[in-house]
Design a protein around this motif. Sequence first.
Motif, PDB file in Angstrom:
ATOM      1  N   LEU A  83       0.857  -1.180   0.000  1.00  0.00           N
ATOM      2  CA  LEU A  83       0.000   0.000   0.000  1.00  0.00           C
ATOM      3  C   LEU A  83       0.896   1.234   0.000  1.00  0.00           C
ATOM      4  CD1 LEU A  83      -2.698   1.461   0.212  1.00  0.00           C
ATOM      5  CD2 LEU A  83      -2.610   1.132   2.696  1.00  0.00           C
ATOM      6  N   LEU A  84       0.714   2.112  -0.988  1.00  0.00           N
ATOM      7  CA  LEU A  84       1.613   3.246  -1.200  1.00  0.00           C
ATOM      8  C   LEU A  84       0.942   4.544  -0.756  1.00  0.00           C
ATOM      9  CD1 LEU A  84       2.758   2.160  -4.766  1.00  0.00           C
ATOM     10  CD2 LEU A  84       4.110   1.999  -2.664  1.00  0.00           C
ATOM     11  N   ALA A  85       1.613   5.289   0.133  1.00  0.00           N
ATOM     12  CA  ALA A  85       1.082   6.554   0.644  1.00  0.00           C
ATOM     13  C   ALA A  85       1.951   7.710   0.172  1.00  0.00           C
ATOM     14  CB  ALA A  85       1.042   6.527   2.172  1.00  0.00           C
ATOM     15  N   PRO A  86       1.360   8.728  -0.482  1.00  0.00           N
ATOM     16  CA  PRO A  86       2.143   9.862  -0.991  1.00  0.00           C
ATOM     17  C   PRO A  86       2.483  10.862   0.103  1.00  0.00           C
ATOM     18  CG  PRO A  86      -0.163  10.202  -1.476  1.00  0.00           C
ATOM     19  CD  PRO A  86      -0.069   8.859  -0.799  1.00  0.00           C
ATOM     20  N   GLY A  87       3.196  11.910  -0.282  1.00  0.00           N
ATOM     21  CA  GLY A  87       3.635  12.928   0.661  1.00  0.00           C
ATOM     22  C   GLY A  87       2.552  13.946   0.989  1.00  0.00           C
ATOM     23  N   SER A  88       2.975  15.068   1.578  1.00  0.00           N
ATOM     24  CA  SER A  88       2.034  16.064   2.090  1.00  0.00           C
ATOM     25  C   SER A  88       1.469  16.953   0.992  1.00  0.00           C
ATOM     26  CB  SER A  88       2.729  16.945   3.142  1.00  0.00           C
ATOM     27  OG  SER A  88       3.836  17.601   2.571  1.00  0.00           O
ATOM     28  N   GLY A  89       0.340  17.575   1.306  1.00  0.00           N
ATOM     29  CA  GLY A  89      -0.300  18.472   0.357  1.00  0.00           C
ATOM     30  C   GLY A  89      -1.241  17.758  -0.584  1.00  0.00           C
ATOM     31  N   PRO A  90      -1.759  18.473  -1.575  1.00  0.00           N
ATOM     32  CA  PRO A  90      -2.761  17.904  -2.498  1.00  0.00           C
ATOM     33  C   PRO A  90      -2.123  17.048  -3.575  1.00  0.00           C
ATOM     34  CG  PRO A  90      -2.357  20.194  -3.066  1.00  0.00           C
ATOM     35  CD  PRO A  90      -1.562  19.922  -1.822  1.00  0.00           C
ATOM     36  N   LEU A  91      -1.705  15.843  -3.199  1.00  0.00           N
ATOM     37  CA  LEU A  91      -1.071  14.923  -4.136  1.00  0.00           C
ATOM     38  C   LEU A  91      -2.064  13.842  -4.567  1.00  0.00           C
ATOM     39  CD1 LEU A  91       2.492  14.342  -2.655  1.00  0.00           C
ATOM     40  CD2 LEU A  91       1.674  16.149  -4.166  1.00  0.00           C
ATOM     41  N   ASP A  92      -1.962  13.460  -5.838  1.00  0.00           N
ATOM     42  CA  ASP A  92      -2.830  12.401  -6.334  1.00  0.00           C
ATOM     43  C   ASP A  92      -2.166  11.041  -6.143  1.00  0.00           C
ATOM     44  OD1 ASP A  92      -0.991  12.014  -8.399  1.00  0.00           O
ATOM     45  OD2 ASP A  92      -2.222  12.992  -9.924  1.00  0.00           O
ATOM     46  N   ARG A  93      -2.780  10.020  -6.714  1.00  0.00           N
ATOM     47  CA  ARG A  93      -2.315   8.645  -6.512  1.00  0.00           C
ATOM     48  C   ARG A  93      -0.888   8.415  -7.032  1.00  0.00           C
ATOM     49  NH1 ARG A  93      -7.038   6.074  -9.973  1.00  0.00           N
ATOM     50  NH2 ARG A  93      -8.006   8.006  -9.218  1.00  0.00           N
TER      51      ARG A  93
ATOM     52  N   VAL B 282       7.810   0.416   4.991  1.00  0.00           N
ATOM     53  CA  VAL B 282       8.873   1.100   4.259  1.00  0.00           C
ATOM     54  C   VAL B 282       8.716   2.604   4.481  1.00  0.00           C
ATOM     55  CG1 VAL B 282       9.902   1.575   2.010  1.00  0.00           C
ATOM     56  CG2 VAL B 282       8.982  -0.708   2.509  1.00  0.00           C
ATOM     57  N   LEU B 283       9.768   3.232   5.001  1.00  0.00           N
ATOM     58  CA  LEU B 283       9.767   4.662   5.277  1.00  0.00           C
ATOM     59  C   LEU B 283      10.745   5.350   4.326  1.00  0.00           C
ATOM     60  CD1 LEU B 283       9.944   4.452   9.187  1.00  0.00           C
ATOM     61  CD2 LEU B 283       7.902   4.500   7.730  1.00  0.00           C
ATOM     62  N   LEU B 284      10.214   6.052   3.341  1.00  0.00           N
ATOM     63  CA  LEU B 284      11.032   6.756   2.357  1.00  0.00           C
ATOM     64  C   LEU B 284      11.069   8.240   2.717  1.00  0.00           C
ATOM     65  CD1 LEU B 284       9.614   5.025  -0.841  1.00  0.00           C
ATOM     66  CD2 LEU B 284      11.766   4.504   0.335  1.00  0.00           C
ATOM     67  N   ALA B 285      12.255   8.738   3.064  1.00  0.00           N
ATOM     68  CA  ALA B 285      12.396  10.122   3.538  1.00  0.00           C
ATOM     69  C   ALA B 285      11.452  10.353   4.715  1.00  0.00           C
ATOM     70  CB  ALA B 285      12.134  11.121   2.419  1.00  0.00           C
ATOM     71  N   GLY B 286      11.451   9.401   5.635  1.00  0.00           N
ATOM     72  CA  GLY B 286      10.591   9.486   6.808  1.00  0.00           C
ATOM     73  C   GLY B 286      11.311  10.138   7.969  1.00  0.00           C
ATOM     74  N   SER B 287      10.594  10.971   8.705  1.00  0.00           N
ATOM     75  CA  SER B 287      11.188  11.722   9.814  1.00  0.00           C
ATOM     76  C   SER B 287      11.020  10.994  11.145  1.00  0.00           C
ATOM     77  CB  SER B 287      10.541  13.103   9.910  1.00  0.00           C
ATOM     78  OG  SER B 287      10.912  13.757  11.105  1.00  0.00           O
ATOM     79  N   ALA B 288      12.018  11.193  12.029  1.00  0.00           N
ATOM     80  CA  ALA B 288      11.912  10.754  13.413  1.00  0.00           C
ATOM     81  C   ALA B 288      12.063  11.952  14.347  1.00  0.00           C
ATOM     82  CB  ALA B 288      12.985   9.705  13.715  1.00  0.00           C
ATOM     83  N   THR B 289      11.808  13.142  13.804  1.00  0.00           N
ATOM     84  CA  THR B 289      11.969  14.399  14.543  1.00  0.00           C
ATOM     85  C   THR B 289      10.602  15.016  14.809  1.00  0.00           C
ATOM     86  OG1 THR B 289      14.110  14.809  13.471  1.00  0.00           O
ATOM     87  CG2 THR B 289      13.007  16.706  14.454  1.00  0.00           C
ATOM     88  N   PRO B 290      10.347  15.548  16.016  1.00  0.00           N
ATOM     89  CA  PRO B 290       9.073  16.230  16.267  1.00  0.00           C
ATOM     90  C   PRO B 290       8.807  17.307  15.219  1.00  0.00           C
ATOM     91  CG  PRO B 290      10.268  15.930  18.319  1.00  0.00           C
ATOM     92  CD  PRO B 290      11.204  15.489  17.228  1.00  0.00           C
ATOM     93  N   GLY B 291       7.528  17.476  14.861  1.00  0.00           N
ATOM     94  CA  GLY B 291       7.172  18.335  13.747  1.00  0.00           C
ATOM     95  C   GLY B 291       7.690  19.758  13.842  1.00  0.00           C
TER      96      GLY B 291
ATOM     97  N   ALA C 196       4.015   1.313   2.661  1.00  0.00           N
ATOM     98  CA  ALA C 196       5.164   2.096   2.194  1.00  0.00           C
ATOM     99  C   ALA C 196       4.721   3.538   1.980  1.00  0.00           C
ATOM    100  CB  ALA C 196       5.727   1.527   0.893  1.00  0.00           C
ATOM    101  N   GLY C 197       5.448   4.469   2.579  1.00  0.00           N
ATOM    102  CA  GLY C 197       5.088   5.870   2.434  1.00  0.00           C
ATOM    103  C   GLY C 197       6.291   6.746   2.193  1.00  0.00           C
ATOM    104  N   HIS C 198       6.056   7.849   1.472  1.00  0.00           N
ATOM    105  CA  HIS C 198       7.104   8.826   1.184  1.00  0.00           C
ATOM    106  C   HIS C 198       6.779  10.130   1.901  1.00  0.00           C
ATOM    107  CE1 HIS C 198       8.688  12.126  -1.604  1.00  0.00           C
ATOM    108  NE2 HIS C 198       9.756  11.610  -1.010  1.00  0.00           N
ATOM    109  N   SER C 199       7.746  10.682   2.639  1.00  0.00           N
ATOM    110  CA  SER C 199       7.591  11.957   3.309  1.00  0.00           C
ATOM    111  C   SER C 199       6.434  11.879   4.320  1.00  0.00           C
ATOM    112  CB  SER C 199       7.386  13.058   2.274  1.00  0.00           C
ATOM    113  OG  SER C 199       7.491  14.330   2.853  1.00  0.00           O
ATOM    114  N   GLU C 200       5.365  12.683   4.172  1.00  0.00           N
ATOM    115  CA  GLU C 200       4.231  12.548   5.090  1.00  0.00           C
ATOM    116  C   GLU C 200       3.690  11.124   5.054  1.00  0.00           C
ATOM    117  OE1 GLU C 200      -0.387  13.890   5.911  1.00  0.00           O
ATOM    118  OE2 GLU C 200       0.554  14.364   3.990  1.00  0.00           O
ATOM    119  N   GLY C 201       3.713  10.495   3.882  1.00  0.00           N
ATOM    120  CA  GLY C 201       3.235   9.123   3.788  1.00  0.00           C
ATOM    121  C   GLY C 201       3.992   8.179   4.699  1.00  0.00           C
ATOM    122  N   ALA C 202       5.293   8.447   4.927  1.00  0.00           N
ATOM    123  CA  ALA C 202       6.070   7.627   5.855  1.00  0.00           C
ATOM    124  C   ALA C 202       5.567   7.812   7.286  1.00  0.00           C
ATOM    125  CB  ALA C 202       7.553   7.979   5.757  1.00  0.00           C
ATOM    126  N   LEU C 203       5.181   9.047   7.637  1.00  0.00           N
ATOM    127  CA  LEU C 203       4.606   9.279   8.963  1.00  0.00           C
ATOM    128  C   LEU C 203       3.271   8.545   9.106  1.00  0.00           C
ATOM    129  CD1 LEU C 203       5.234  13.104   9.534  1.00  0.00           C
ATOM    130  CD2 LEU C 203       6.580  11.166  10.372  1.00  0.00           C
TER     131      LEU C 203
END
Length: 310
Positions: A31-41, A138-147, A115-122
Motif C-alpha cells: 500500500l503506497l502513501a504519498p507525501g504532504s499536500g494535495p497529491l494524487d495517486r 517502508v519509510l522513504l524520507a521518513g522523519s523521526a523528529t518532532p514536527g 510504504a510511504g514517502h515523506s508525510e506518507g512515511a509518517l
Amino acid sequence: MAEFPLTVPGDPALAGTLTLPDSPGPVPAVLLAPGSGPLDRDSDHRRMRLGVTRDLAHALAAAGLASLRYDKRGVGGSPGDWRRAGLSDNADDLVRALGALAARPEVDGGRVVLAGHSEGALLATMAAARGARVAGVVLLAGSATPGDELLRWQARQIAPTLPAPVRGVLWLLRADLERKVAANHERLRATTTDVARVGGARVNARWHRDFLAYDPRGDLARIAVPVLAVTGGKDLQVPAADLDTIAATVPAPVTTLRVPDLTHTLRRQPGPASLRAYRGELARPVDGEVLDAVTSWCRTVTGLDRVPAA
C-alpha cells in the motif's frame, strides 16, 4: 502488469489504482502513501509531478508484487477538501485503504506492506503503531523528529540555498528565516479552524497543528514488524541522521539505507543540495537504487523470495 480502478469505501470514498503483476494470485501487495499536500495517486501535484508512488507501483509489479495507490481527499477522483484534513484523518484514510487492498481476491491479505514517502512515511508509522496487520513498513524520507523541530531544521537547511536576491532581501530586512517560521508556528497553534490565513495564504491549519505537535518517536517505538528506512544524503526536508534514530527506536528489525546525493524527491542531485534543482530532477524517474532496495526488501519480508518468480 495490469492496472484497474479501485475505490476505497468510507467517508469520503477514495479513488485509487490497483496494480497487479503478471503472475497468478493471490500475491503479496504494498500500500503506497504519498507525501504532504494535495497529491494524487501518482504523488503528482498540479505544479510539480513527483511520480514517486507511480514509479514504485510499476517497479513492484515487475518484481511480482501488487500495489494500491490512491488520490488524497479533495484531489483527483477523491471528493472532499484536502485543506480540512488533519494528519490523523490522513492516517485514518491509509488504514481504510489497507483494508480495501487486503480484501482483494488477487491479494494475499496476510502479506501486505505499508510504504510511504515523506508525510506518507509518517502515516505508515502511525498505522503500524495502531497495530495494523502488515508484514512490514517502508519509510522513504521518513522523519523521526518532532514536527515543530523538523520545520525549523528545514528553514536552516533551505535558507543558504535560496537565490542570492532573496537572501539579499532577507538580509536587508534583517529577517531570520527560522525565526519567521517559528512565528508562523505560533500563529498556527493559536488557530481553531480547519483552514486559516497565514501570511495572506489559506493554509490547512488543522494539519499544521497536528504536525507541529506530532513526535514520530512514540509511534516508531510501537512498530512490531520489520522496517526499511531510506533517506538521501542531500535531503533538505528530513535529516538523514534520523535513520539512526529510527534504527534505535523501532524494537523490530530495521534496515537503513542512506543514499549519497539523493534528495527528498528520491532523485540524485549533483553539486550542493538545493530546492531549485527539483524541477530538473523530476524529469527523471525515481532513483534506481531506491526502487531496487524497496522491491528487494518487500520480496524478502513477504516471503516472495522463497517462491520461484513467475
